[in-house]
Design an enzyme around this catalytic site. Sequence first.
Site, mmCIF file in Angstrom:
data_model
loop_
_atom_site.group_PDB
_atom_site.id
_atom_site.type_symbol
_atom_site.label_atom_id
_atom_site.label_comp_id
_atom_site.label_asym_id
_atom_site.label_seq_id
_atom_site.Cartn_x
_atom_site.Cartn_y
_atom_site.Cartn_z
ATOM 1 N N LYS A 146 29.910 37.339 49.848
ATOM 2 C CA LYS A 146 29.811 38.793 49.860
ATOM 3 C C LYS A 146 29.447 39.256 51.269
ATOM 4 C CE LYS A 146 27.197 42.228 47.106
ATOM 5 N NZ LYS A 146 26.154 42.301 46.041
ATOM 6 N N SER A 227 27.513 44.929 42.386
ATOM 7 C CA SER A 227 28.162 45.286 43.641
ATOM 8 C C SER A 227 28.944 44.123 44.266
ATOM 9 C CB SER A 227 27.109 45.772 44.644
ATOM 10 O OG SER A 227 26.150 44.744 44.912
ATOM 11 N N SER A 251 24.137 42.771 39.953
ATOM 12 C CA SER A 251 25.285 42.678 40.849
ATOM 13 C C SER A 251 25.964 41.321 40.892
ATOM 14 C CB SER A 251 24.881 43.099 42.263
ATOM 15 O OG SER A 251 24.614 44.481 42.302
#
Length: 593
Positions: A146, A227, A251
């Site tokens: 990420k 996320s 997330s």
Amino acid sequence: MLPRSFLTACSIAFNLFSTSVAYKKQSFNASQVVESQTLQSPYPYDFPVLQNGSLVDDGLFPMPSCHGFKLEEATIDQLQQQLSNGSLTSVTLTLCYLQRIYQTDGYIRAIMEINPDFLEIAAALDRERTQGNVRGPLHGIPFLVKDNIGTKDKMETTAGSWMLLGSVIPRDAHVVHRLRESGALLLGHATLSEWADMRSNIYSEGYSARGDQCRSPYNLTTTPGGSSSGSAAAVAANLVTFALGTETDGSVINPSERNALVGIKPTVGLTSRDGVIPESHNQDTVGCLARTVRDATYCLDGIYGPDPRDNYTLVQEAPTGGFAQFLTTKEALKGAVFGLPWLSFWQWAPQNQQDQLLELIHLIESAGATIINGTELPYWQTIVSPDGWNWDYGSTRGYPNESEYTYVKTDFYNDIAKYLSEVNNTSIRSLADIVQYNIDNVGSEGGIPNVHPAFQSGQDGFNASLATGGIMDDTYWAALAFCHRTTREEGIDAALYNNGTQLTALLVPPDVGQTYQIAAQAGYPMITLPAGVSPETGMPFGLALMGTAWSEKTLVTYASAIEDLQLGSGTKYKRTSPLWYDYRSKNVPINNV
């Protein structure tokens, strides 16, 4: 978005190909190369065939074989077998994944940036293998991180925002360093919800200014989960083998279960947060997204461990020899005792989810497990929002001293300042600088409400954090103590104890956001498994195991047992492949369903 240096990297690809085992017996000439570029039969591999009637918006992107090997849905063990017997090299494997990225990522935008050095790294790992040095199960296996997880290389670490472009971080994030040591091959950065959802409270999940709108390959119109949106979409679409995500509140679990993946959200402190753009030191954790429990566990083994730069990791309870030793089969379900906290969580799931998940629960029961319904968290009526995920539910009830958001927004003010103090080549030094940049660049960063379609509420999350001044006052400490007590010893632990009957784990529906919200406040681990599909949207949902602190070995044991049962029983309640519904849609904001 491919980096400027990508063409330079590709210029050496042919030479690397010529030295790879898979290409030793082949020869090329210019005519063959030129002729192969003209697609005589583009279907079904390169473009979806336009459908009619009820299937008009369906689009499949079948994955080509990788030099005769079926790469789609391939596990790490299967890849290692191909690498070991010389059928594939890490160079050829990674280039096959790159072809898949070219084929599909223009639609789902899961990749923020490709590592310009990936070919050289792959070639070096191949040389190690030929010399008899295989570092472990991740040797030569491509992965993504990420874009809020720092990599000290030619890639940027920006949390999806333009403002950190060009900034220089001091070192690899600890988890990245660990994976490099294990021989894993960092292919690139994945897109995410900008600033990991901290910046806004009404926003388009999966959107960032730098990465654009990430979309799920299951349905491109609706939320991909966040996320860690790109990490999930990339693994689900077979763009890469596994990925790292981060979680403050949902997330890792949310995008995993919405993309039919296994997601492991570890206990806070099992994986280091050093080098990760932070939200809250009380809840941040780095986790794994993969297509199988075994692959996710290999990932976990590659990243957990103590780190002097993160004191939360210095008290961790982890087994010697890692977690893969606890992978098992459906036989382990005999004698397991699982709890269903029905009123706490299950009642909030849609009826079709309940029906499908209960079919899977019955299958687990038929394998020898005992299922006990009504294993509630004692304070569920106070701490579980009846209206869905709400990390400010305490304030919604009129009690900010009972709200997770009270301490998270204060933590962010302080934690982001500490992070930025170690970053060079940037003028962004504080939350105030971040807020001002978003105002000055409102067209791209939406720093004012109702200007940018992805950021309807502007940057109200940042503004709320800025208003705290980072002061940890009595309300801060009261909120932290309340959330810990009601989710830990008087929450998940009490439900697991079940009036004297010790449960193996709680089984919960993770599409109900309140599940991972409670685990996040506790700092406790969860593992989600693919379980079903919504008949309305085509989006997957999962079944999750929730445990107490440091119970990852138990959760790995029984998650792998349930997965083995799923795969061996013929049930349809398991991982399914993406159908790419509405693959031509480009809506921003995404539909929040």
